[in-house]
Design a protein around this motif. Structure first.
Motif, mmCIF file in Angstrom:
data_model
loop_
_atom_site.group_PDB
_atom_site.id
_atom_site.type_symbol
_atom_site.label_atom_id
_atom_site.label_comp_id
_atom_site.label_asym_id
_atom_site.label_seq_id
_atom_site.Cartn_x
_atom_site.Cartn_y
_atom_site.Cartn_z
ATOM 1 N N LYS A 178 0.757 -1.021 0.040
ATOM 2 C CA LYS A 178 -0.118 -0.048 -0.019
ATOM 3 C C LYS A 178 0.850 1.236 0.062
ATOM 4 C CE LYS A 178 -3.651 2.652 0.409
ATOM 5 N NZ LYS A 178 -4.240 2.641 -0.845
ATOM 6 N N LEU A 218 -11.034 -0.433 4.934
ATOM 7 C CA LEU A 218 -11.212 1.063 4.780
ATOM 8 C C LEU A 218 -10.364 1.568 3.687
ATOM 9 C CD1 LEU A 218 -11.089 1.928 8.747
ATOM 10 C CD2 LEU A 218 -12.938 2.237 7.155
ATOM 11 N N ILE A 263 -17.501 -7.422 7.873
ATOM 12 C CA ILE A 263 -18.033 -6.234 8.567
ATOM 13 C C ILE A 263 -19.546 -6.035 8.449
ATOM 14 C CG2 ILE A 263 -18.377 -3.746 8.302
ATOM 15 C CD1 ILE A 263 -15.240 -3.714 8.417
ATOM 16 N N ALA A 264 -20.199 -6.447 7.144
ATOM 17 C CA ALA A 264 -21.533 -6.400 6.874
ATOM 18 C C ALA A 264 -22.133 -7.555 7.830
ATOM 19 C CB ALA A 264 -21.780 -6.670 5.435
ATOM 20 N N GLY A 319 -11.508 9.716 17.377
ATOM 21 C CA GLY A 319 -12.878 10.413 16.758
ATOM 22 C C GLY A 319 -13.620 9.294 16.614
ATOM 23 N N GLY A 320 -14.863 9.331 15.642
ATOM 24 C CA GLY A 320 -15.801 8.361 15.522
ATOM 25 C C GLY A 320 -17.139 8.382 16.665
ATOM 26 N N LEU A 321 -16.814 9.316 16.937
ATOM 27 C CA LEU A 321 -18.155 9.613 18.081
ATOM 28 C C LEU A 321 -18.935 10.613 17.916
ATOM 29 C CD1 LEU A 321 -16.730 8.309 21.322
ATOM 30 C CD2 LEU A 321 -18.169 6.937 20.013
ATOM 31 N N LEU A 325 -27.985 -1.635 13.870
ATOM 32 C CA LEU A 325 -27.382 -1.921 12.274
ATOM 33 C C LEU A 325 -27.032 -3.641 12.009
ATOM 34 C CD1 LEU A 325 -25.042 1.087 11.969
ATOM 35 C CD2 LEU A 325 -27.073 0.520 10.658
ATOM 36 N N PHE A 326 -27.092 -4.148 13.235
ATOM 37 C CA PHE A 326 -26.609 -5.486 13.225
ATOM 38 C C PHE A 326 -27.858 -6.560 13.101
ATOM 39 C CE2 PHE A 326 -22.664 -3.392 14.679
ATOM 40 C CZ PHE A 326 -21.980 -3.841 13.700
ATOM 41 N N ALA A 350 -16.222 14.911 12.776
ATOM 42 C CA ALA A 350 -16.192 13.880 13.905
ATOM 43 C C ALA A 350 -15.339 12.409 13.691
ATOM 44 C CB ALA A 350 -17.336 13.821 14.602
ATOM 45 N N GLY A 351 -15.414 12.108 12.662
ATOM 46 C CA GLY A 351 -15.037 10.819 12.189
ATOM 47 C C GLY A 351 -16.220 9.702 12.305
ATOM 48 N N TRP A 352 -17.350 10.239 12.393
ATOM 49 C CA TRP A 352 -18.633 9.183 12.707
ATOM 50 C C TRP A 352 -18.850 8.384 11.330
ATOM 51 C CZ3 TRP A 352 -21.136 6.888 16.104
ATOM 52 C CH2 TRP A 352 -22.347 6.301 15.951
ATOM 53 N N ARG A 385 -16.524 7.597 9.151
ATOM 54 C CA ARG A 385 -15.487 6.659 9.250
ATOM 55 C C ARG A 385 -15.874 5.513 10.109
ATOM 56 N NH1 ARG A 385 -9.915 5.725 7.807
ATOM 57 N NH2 ARG A 385 -8.919 4.447 9.507
ATOM 58 N N GLN A 386 -16.550 5.705 11.211
ATOM 59 C CA GLN A 386 -16.976 4.745 12.095
ATOM 60 C C GLN A 386 -17.959 3.921 11.368
ATOM 61 O OE1 GLN A 386 -15.577 4.043 15.267
ATOM 62 N NE2 GLN A 386 -17.156 2.476 15.467
ATOM 63 N N LEU A 387 -18.760 4.491 10.865
ATOM 64 C CA LEU A 387 -19.978 3.936 10.167
ATOM 65 C C LEU A 387 -19.700 2.595 9.190
ATOM 66 C CD1 LEU A 387 -22.940 6.451 10.134
ATOM 67 C CD2 LEU A 387 -22.724 4.713 11.801
ATOM 68 N N ARG A 388 -18.373 3.154 8.686
ATOM 69 C CA ARG A 388 -17.791 2.201 7.633
ATOM 70 C C ARG A 388 -17.612 0.756 8.112
ATOM 71 N NH1 ARG A 388 -13.744 5.499 4.042
ATOM 72 N NH2 ARG A 388 -13.742 3.483 2.984
ATOM 73 N N LEU A 389 -17.323 0.780 9.417
ATOM 74 C CA LEU A 389 -17.159 -0.348 10.363
ATOM 75 C C LEU A 389 -18.538 -1.128 10.673
ATOM 76 C CD1 LEU A 389 -14.190 0.787 12.423
ATOM 77 C CD2 LEU A 389 -14.065 -0.277 10.152
ATOM 78 N N THR A 390 -19.475 -0.658 9.986
ATOM 79 C CA THR A 390 -20.761 -1.223 10.564
ATOM 80 C C THR A 390 -21.334 -1.645 9.073
ATOM 81 O OG1 THR A 390 -22.111 0.802 10.084
ATOM 82 C CG2 THR A 390 -21.173 0.232 12.196
ATOM 83 N N PRO A 391 -22.479 -2.486 9.129
ATOM 84 C CA PRO A 391 -23.356 -2.851 7.794
ATOM 85 C C PRO A 391 -24.095 -1.422 7.048
ATOM 86 C CG PRO A 391 -23.582 -4.436 9.727
ATOM 87 C CD PRO A 391 -23.068 -3.259 10.453
ATOM 88 N N LEU A 392 -24.061 -0.427 7.605
ATOM 89 C CA LEU A 392 -24.707 0.712 7.091
ATOM 90 C C LEU A 392 -24.390 1.023 5.804
ATOM 91 C CD1 LEU A 392 -27.227 2.783 7.600
ATOM 92 C CD2 LEU A 392 -25.454 4.171 8.447
ATOM 93 N N ARG A 413 -12.956 4.077 -1.324
ATOM 94 C CA ARG A 413 -11.652 3.904 -0.756
ATOM 95 C C ARG A 413 -10.386 4.024 -1.673
ATOM 96 N NH1 ARG A 413 -11.944 -2.447 0.397
ATOM 97 N NH2 ARG A 413 -12.146 -2.612 -1.808
ATOM 98 N N VAL A 414 -9.452 4.508 -0.672
ATOM 99 C CA VAL A 414 -8.327 5.089 -1.156
ATOM 100 C C VAL A 414 -7.153 3.954 -0.996
ATOM 101 C CG1 VAL A 414 -8.784 7.220 -1.141
ATOM 102 C CG2 VAL A 414 -7.859 6.171 0.851
#
Lengths: 320, 266
Positions: A29, A70, A89-90, A101-103, A119-120, B101-103, B105-112, B265-266
């Motif tokens: 990469k 990702l 992941i799905a 981040g992420g929240l 979601l699951f 907020a990076g949310w 990106r976080q959602l990409r770790l879920t099935p959404l 995706r990069v």
């Protein structure tokens, strides 16, 4: 690790049909001219707890991003539990605790977990994961009012919701104080005892030493060492064999293959070696040596030796 | 203490959720988030109500006849449209904050799925837009000034609400385009300009010729004409329809373009 499940392959060796938790083949990469991941081959079995250890910029996060789907590798194959990262992941089979981040600040702790849980198709109860992450008491607090450690526990709770087979943590304790780190790891450790596969990136040596079954050392986007903490310590710096041997002949001992450096102090012999087993066997079977001790050099020595720029490339491959 | 080994999840029984992960729990939580945002509520609900109270009840002109109703009804529709587009723009622009907020990106770790995420954002925006329309129309009923048939109250209200979806696309486009947490401060200003261009605040025939010439090309012009058409009784012109469709295409196309870039995706 004891296994009560009848399904094949849990924690077992190659040759059976169960897919590996993670399988990377020749992954490269690059970002422009920067080669972040430079040919990584990696195979992690179910149930392993693996530390991804390396200095900042070694390619740990880039590799994790590839495993999580990702980012897309420029070349090489990625498979997670026998499927693509996206599929895993799905289905909620892989989850991750990312660095920062992420929240959303305007949701409460419990609402954030409910959001993710919805979601699951297969999800643990929100109350259960909050309890396991130790944040039940702050369930109604807004995320924006939580400390860094509390937010990290929330990320951990979110990662547990889908009851994943593989949990990935990217430098999960960065910015936590010592006590926060200890209690965070105790929660992770308790969870991993239930048989989940865990892969975590860290640059804290003690974390890798204390919590991982297997350590993968990365440098410049390559794996430079892969084995148990003890194996890695031995690889870089060798071990020291100490024995009591009256009237030892320093010159004679130093001439034997594997005796890299010999020191004699009175009745005590100290041998630095990369082949401690052979040295110990020789001393115990062909000399009068007794009270033999083998000690490893610290992981820190190994880390510096293996990840510094003048480390030799041929130290690769003490595979577990 | 011994811990029983966790049963191995059977990889084959795990399924991805239907509808790309879309569900009502998330929609409910998103609406709750919007209602917590005092700034959004003030701008999209309180402000248009106040504007209506100031401009829509003026005894000098409020009772004058306009097509099938009166001027007060005409102004009520304008203010409901202004509130609704503020609401839907805010709803769409929430993606900006969530990306910062990076949310996302976080959602990409879920099935959404990204598409389901955008649909949730649009629907959330529409819920708030409905709030604006209901608030302004309820104020109209309480004051008793606006006059038009019951059927027109319903038809114009629905036109405003559905038409505000154009600006949910605008909010999404800008939310993906502008990487700032304060995106709405910029957008509120743009919306005020659009509202003048569309004739929501001051009738265009009271403005200069140059202003009127330019106004035809601004994003609220066509929509404002269309939502008033049932009241004025004038059938919409080709210009009105072209204006709405062109801006809808620009905003939606822009949102899709930026959205694709964001999720690539990069």
């Amino acid at each position: 690790m004891t296994v009560t499940n009848a399904l094949p392959g849990r924690g077992s060796q190659a040759g059976d049909v169960a897919p590996r938790a993670v399988e990377l083949r020749g992954v490269h990469k690059n970002f422009g001219s920067v080669q972040a991941v430079n040919g990584i081959d990696l195979s992690i079995s179910s149930g392993e707890i693996v530390a991804f250890l390396g200095p900042n910029g070694a390619g740990k996060t880039s590799t994790i991003d590839v495993i999580l789907g990702l980012s897309r590798p420029n070349s090489g194959d990625v498979s997670v539990l026998g499927m693509s990262p996206h599929q895993a992941i799905a289905r909620g089979l892989v989850s991750a605790v990312l660095q920062t981040g992420g929240l959303l600040k305007d949701l409460t702790v419990a609402e954030t977990a409910q959001y993710t849980a919805s979601l699951f198709t297969h999800s643990r109860p929100v109350t259960e994961v909050l309890d396991r992450a130790g944040i039940t008491a702050i369930a109604d607090r807004k995320v924006g009012k939580c400390s860094g450690g509390e937010q990290q526990r929330l990320r951990f709770a979110m990662a547990l919701l889908s009851d994943p087979e593989l949990l990935i943590l990217d430098e999960p304790t960065t910015g936590m104080d010592v006590e926060g780190r200890r209690s965070f790891w105790s929660a992770i450790r308790q969870d991993a005892e239930r048989g989940r596969t865990v892969l975590f990136a860290t640059h804290y040596l003690e974390e890798a030493d204390d919590y991982a079954d297997r350590i993968i050392l990365v440098r410049h986007g390559k794996i430079v060492a892969d084995g148990t903490a003890a194996q890695i310590k031995a690889m870089a710096a060798g071990r020291t064999v100490r024995a009591t041997l009256p009237d030892a002949d320093e010159t004679a001992l130093a001439g034997i293959t594997g005796f890299d450096h010999v020191e004699v102090n009175g009745d005590t012999v100290l041998v630095h070696t990369g082949q401690s087993d052979a040295v110990a066997r020789y001393l115990l079977t062909t000399t009068a040596a007794h009270d033999l001790e083998i000690t490893a050099r610290g992981l820190e020595d190994a880390f510096i030796a293996l990840t510094s720029d003048d480390a030799t490339a041929n130290q690769q491959g003490a595979s577990a | 203490m011994s811990i029983a080994p966790r049963p191995l999840p059977d990889l084959n029984t795990r399924r991805a959720p239907g509808l790309g992960g879309f569900n009502l729990t998330i929609l409910g939580l998103e609406v709750r988030r919007l209602l917590r945002n005092r700034r959004t509520l003030i701008f999209s609900i309180a402000l248009p109500v106040v504007f209506f109270l100031i401009f829509g009840l003026n005894t000098q002109y409020a009772d004058e006849s306009v097509g099938n109703g009166n001027v007060s009804a005409f102004i009520m529709i304008s203010m409901a449209l202004y509130g609704a587009i503020l609401a839907t723009t805010s709803g769409g622009a929430m993606v900006s904050v969530e990306r910062a907020a990076g949310w996302s990106r976080q959602l990409r770790l879920t099935p959404l799925s990204p598409a389901a995420y955008v649909i949730i954002k649009m629907l959330t925006a529409l819920v708030l837009g409905l709030g604006s329309v209901v608030a302004v129309y309820a104020t109209g009923i309480i004051t008793g000034k606006p006059s038009m048939s019951v059927q027109l109250w319903i038809v114009t209200g629905l036109c405003v609400w559905i038409g505000s979806l154009v600006f949910a696309a605008f909010g999404l486009f800008m939310g993906y385009l502008l990487p700032t947490e304060n995106v709405m401060q910029i957008l509120s200003f743009a919306l005020v300009l659009f509202a003048f261009g569309g004739g929501l605040f001051v009738p265009l025939d009271q403005m200069s010729d140059l202003f009127q010439t330019i106004a035809v090309y601004t994003p609220l012009y066509g929509l404002n004409e269309l939502v008033h058409a049932p009241l004025t009784g004038q059938s919409p012109t080709v210009t009105d329809v072209v204006n709405v469709l062109a801006w809808l295409a620009i905003f939606t196309g822009g949102a899709i373009w930026r959205f694709r870039r964001d999720t690539a995706r990069v």
